[in-house]
Design an enzyme around this catalytic site. Sequence first.
Site, PDB file in Angstrom:
ATOM      1  N   SER B  14       0.833  -1.202   0.000  1.00  0.00           N
ATOM      2  CA  SER B  14       0.000   0.000   0.000  1.00  0.00           C
ATOM      3  C   SER B  14       0.867   1.251   0.000  1.00  0.00           C
ATOM      4  O   SER B  14       0.639   2.168  -0.788  1.00  0.00           O
ATOM      5  CB  SER B  14      -0.906   0.025   1.230  1.00  0.00           C
ATOM      6  OG  SER B  14      -1.822  -1.041   1.172  1.00  0.00           O
ATOM      7  N   ARG B  42       0.223   7.903   6.050  1.00  0.00           N
ATOM      8  CA  ARG B  42      -0.756   7.090   6.783  1.00  0.00           C
ATOM      9  C   ARG B  42      -2.145   7.707   6.680  1.00  0.00           C
ATOM     10  O   ARG B  42      -3.149   6.991   6.606  1.00  0.00           O
ATOM     11  CB  ARG B  42      -0.336   6.871   8.243  1.00  0.00           C
ATOM     12  CG  ARG B  42      -1.187   5.806   8.961  1.00  0.00           C
ATOM     13  CD  ARG B  42      -0.502   5.200  10.164  1.00  0.00           C
ATOM     14  NE  ARG B  42       0.587   4.310   9.816  1.00  0.00           N
ATOM     15  CZ  ARG B  42       0.443   3.025   9.470  1.00  0.00           C
ATOM     16  NH1 ARG B  42      -0.758   2.462   9.462  1.00  0.00           N
ATOM     17  NH2 ARG B  42       1.492   2.291   9.141  1.00  0.00           N
ATOM     18  N   HIS B  45      -3.266   6.526   3.415  1.00  0.00           N
ATOM     19  CA  HIS B  45      -3.529   5.084   3.527  1.00  0.00           C
ATOM     20  C   HIS B  45      -4.915   4.826   4.108  1.00  0.00           C
ATOM     21  O   HIS B  45      -5.621   3.907   3.711  1.00  0.00           O
ATOM     22  CB  HIS B  45      -2.434   4.476   4.413  1.00  0.00           C
ATOM     23  CG  HIS B  45      -2.560   3.012   4.665  1.00  0.00           C
ATOM     24  ND1 HIS B  45      -2.979   2.504   5.877  1.00  0.00           N
ATOM     25  CD2 HIS B  45      -2.336   1.937   3.878  1.00  0.00           C
ATOM     26  CE1 HIS B  45      -2.992   1.181   5.813  1.00  0.00           C
ATOM     27  NE2 HIS B  45      -2.608   0.813   4.610  1.00  0.00           N
TER      28      HIS B  45
END
Lengths: 210, 210
Positions: B14, B42, B45
């Site tokens: 990812s 993040r 993500h």
Amino acid sequence: MAYIKNPALIEQNSFEIIQGIIDEIRPSYVFKSEIEEKIIKRAIHTTADFEYLDILKISEQAVNAISEAIKNGATLYTDTQMALSGINKTKLKAFGCKSACYISEESVVKLAKEKEMTRSMAAVEIAAKEPGEKIFVIGNAPTALYKIIELTQKGELLPAAIVGVPVGFVGAAESKETLAQTNIPYILSQGRKGGSNLAAAIINAVLYAL
Amino acid sequence: MAYIKNPALIEQNSFEIIQGIIDEIRPSYVFKSEIEEKIIKRAIHTTADFEYLDILKISEQAVNAISEAIKNGATLYTDTQMALSGINKTKLKAFGCKSACYISEESVVKLAKEKEMTRSMAAVEIAAKEPGEKIFVIGNAPTALYKIIELTQKGELLPAAIVGVPVGFVGAAESKETLAQTNIPYILSQGRKGGSNLAAAIINAVLYAL
């Protein structure tokens, strides 16, 4: 600092502002139905992301299937504690429904290790063995979505409906494309976007309309 | 259906895909530091939303302040159960930290009624009276953010840092603009976007870097 402190008023204002922005940025946008409008607007309310006008796909039977299952006291299985936290449990309990997330259960951790699968997949396997009507609410794990589809195709699971909105870069979009090709009633977000917050918001939108 | 089932591999892939997309859509984008890169990636993500490249603002002292407070065993107060659910409690406990969300506590419901304020505000008032270092993690309620700022300015609260990413249409953007004008170390999302999922992801990014 002057600011609105009344929760009901905040929510009402929010939905008026959302409609105002839609009028501005997408003047010819037409919602397919009142309930689709409610679901999509709540998705936008939760994310502030107007892309949900285009990427939220609601299969023809989905709202009915979710509504009927809730009225029948179905159990809602989520793939994350976060999605479970976001669902309005008071409303859900009023219909005699339960909700559960097995991701951290010992039996799930054990099964995942044994079968070398994600805990999200193991949680689906364990949920599938329980009796009663089931709605799956998946905001995070494509592997959970794949597992639900796999067990359904094998005849080992019959979900009443799936809210399938995993977010991410590995398998999320593909898992939702696969879901769209099944006969399972679904609400999904096309592409990478989605999330546990969105999954909960979608269920709440249907709940609030009952 | 062939799909990746190894959680560590899914996450690694990812982040590689995220970098690949940044290279493609924003070839001249430069992260200010390694930790900012980790936090912003993040955030992406968790949301699949690359707007966070531009709207996530991290004050100069924020990462240090959060890191030090965690190492000192601070308590993390969230405005929603959803944000609380998303924080990695195992990591947090390893540092002797606690986490709490008081939104549904009886004392909060009572105080909110008495003072005609949101439960989010009442939860902040009650948290403010507790001893120890405090990090506030706000993903939903602008009123919580305003209350933290108000109590801090009155000298009744000294937050170590705030993750202030409320999402929405009424007060969210404004509350974050107000936060940016304070001396409190902050991580915030400019504009309407944010959310409980994002709030948890930001804290986790800092936790994973410790």
